[in-house]
Design a protein around this motif. Structure first.
Motif, PDB file in Angstrom:
ATOM      1  N   ILE A   7       0.843  -1.207   0.000  1.00  0.00           N
ATOM      2  CA  ILE A   7       0.000   0.000   0.000  1.00  0.00           C
ATOM      3  C   ILE A   7       0.875   1.253   0.000  1.00  0.00           C
ATOM      4  O   ILE A   7       0.642   2.184  -0.764  1.00  0.00           O
ATOM      5  CB  ILE A   7      -0.968  -0.018   1.204  1.00  0.00           C
ATOM      6  N   ALA A   8       1.899   1.270   0.834  1.00  0.00           N
ATOM      7  CA  ALA A   8       2.787   2.440   0.931  1.00  0.00           C
ATOM      8  C   ALA A   8       3.612   2.638  -0.347  1.00  0.00           C
ATOM      9  O   ALA A   8       3.724   3.763  -0.853  1.00  0.00           O
ATOM     10  CB  ALA A   8       3.712   2.291   2.139  1.00  0.00           C
ATOM     11  N   ARG A  11       1.479   4.078  -3.198  1.00  0.00           N
ATOM     12  CA  ARG A  11       0.663   5.261  -2.888  1.00  0.00           C
ATOM     13  C   ARG A  11       0.801   6.385  -3.921  1.00  0.00           C
ATOM     14  O   ARG A  11      -0.189   6.897  -4.415  1.00  0.00           O
ATOM     15  CB  ARG A  11       0.971   5.798  -1.496  1.00  0.00           C
ATOM     16  N   GLU A  15      -2.326   7.511  -6.267  1.00  0.00           N
ATOM     17  CA  GLU A  15      -2.975   8.819  -6.173  1.00  0.00           C
ATOM     18  C   GLU A  15      -2.990   9.519  -7.525  1.00  0.00           C
ATOM     19  O   GLU A  15      -3.955  10.201  -7.864  1.00  0.00           O
ATOM     20  CB  GLU A  15      -2.315   9.653  -5.085  1.00  0.00           C
ATOM     21  N   TYR A  41      -7.647   6.774  -3.120  1.00  0.00           N
ATOM     22  CA  TYR A  41      -6.827   5.631  -2.698  1.00  0.00           C
ATOM     23  C   TYR A  41      -7.152   5.196  -1.275  1.00  0.00           C
ATOM     24  O   TYR A  41      -7.314   4.012  -1.002  1.00  0.00           O
ATOM     25  CB  TYR A  41      -5.349   6.000  -2.834  1.00  0.00           C
ATOM     26  N   ASP A  42      -7.285   6.146  -0.382  1.00  0.00           N
ATOM     27  CA  ASP A  42      -7.528   5.798   1.020  1.00  0.00           C
ATOM     28  C   ASP A  42      -8.915   5.238   1.274  1.00  0.00           C
ATOM     29  O   ASP A  42      -9.168   4.673   2.340  1.00  0.00           O
ATOM     30  CB  ASP A  42      -7.281   7.014   1.917  1.00  0.00           C
TER      31      ASP A  42
END
Length: 124
Positions: A7-8, A11, A15, A41-42
């Motif tokens: 996920i990181a 990112r 986005e 994304y979040d």
């Protein structure tokens, strides 16, 4: 690599992809009042999917409607650095009365994001 790391790592590109999908929706002529959900994304649910060919984990991001009953979009990052995204719009085209907007898609790699709307002819 675990889910949080995927996920990181993805990112920044995710986005950018979400922004491109949003721009594609807005370029059709929809207003923010016309669209209940934009891809963020979040707001996605994340899972790792095993690539059957490479054996590596791919990050899949899924968006759902408010009651979380129906999937309205997905974004998948592949182990080869490519991605594919689709996001539902499911509305008549705001300016072309003979067209229906099924959704928008985006694909590519970090250096080159391509996108387009998926339009259908309205039945007579």
């Amino acid at each position: 690599m675990n889910l949080s790391e995927h996920i990181a790592i993805n990112r920044q590109l995710a986005e950018c992809v979400c922004q491109r999908l949003t721009e594609e929706i807005n370029e059709l002529g929809f207003t923010e009042a016309d669209i209940r959900h934009y891809p963020r994304y979040d707001d996605a649910d994340f899972v790792l999917i095993k690539d059957p060919y490479a054996g590596a984990d791919n990050l899949a991001c899924y968006w759902y409607d408010e009651p979380k009953k129906q999937r309205i979009g997905r974004l998948q990052f592949n182990s080869d650095g490519t991605f594919y995204a689709e996001y539902d719009v499911v509305k008549p085209h705001p300016t072309k009365t003979r067209r229906f907007v099924e959704g928008v898609t985006a694909w590519g790699k970090a250096e080159q994001i391509k996108s387009e709307a998926k339009l259908l002819e309205m039945p007579e």
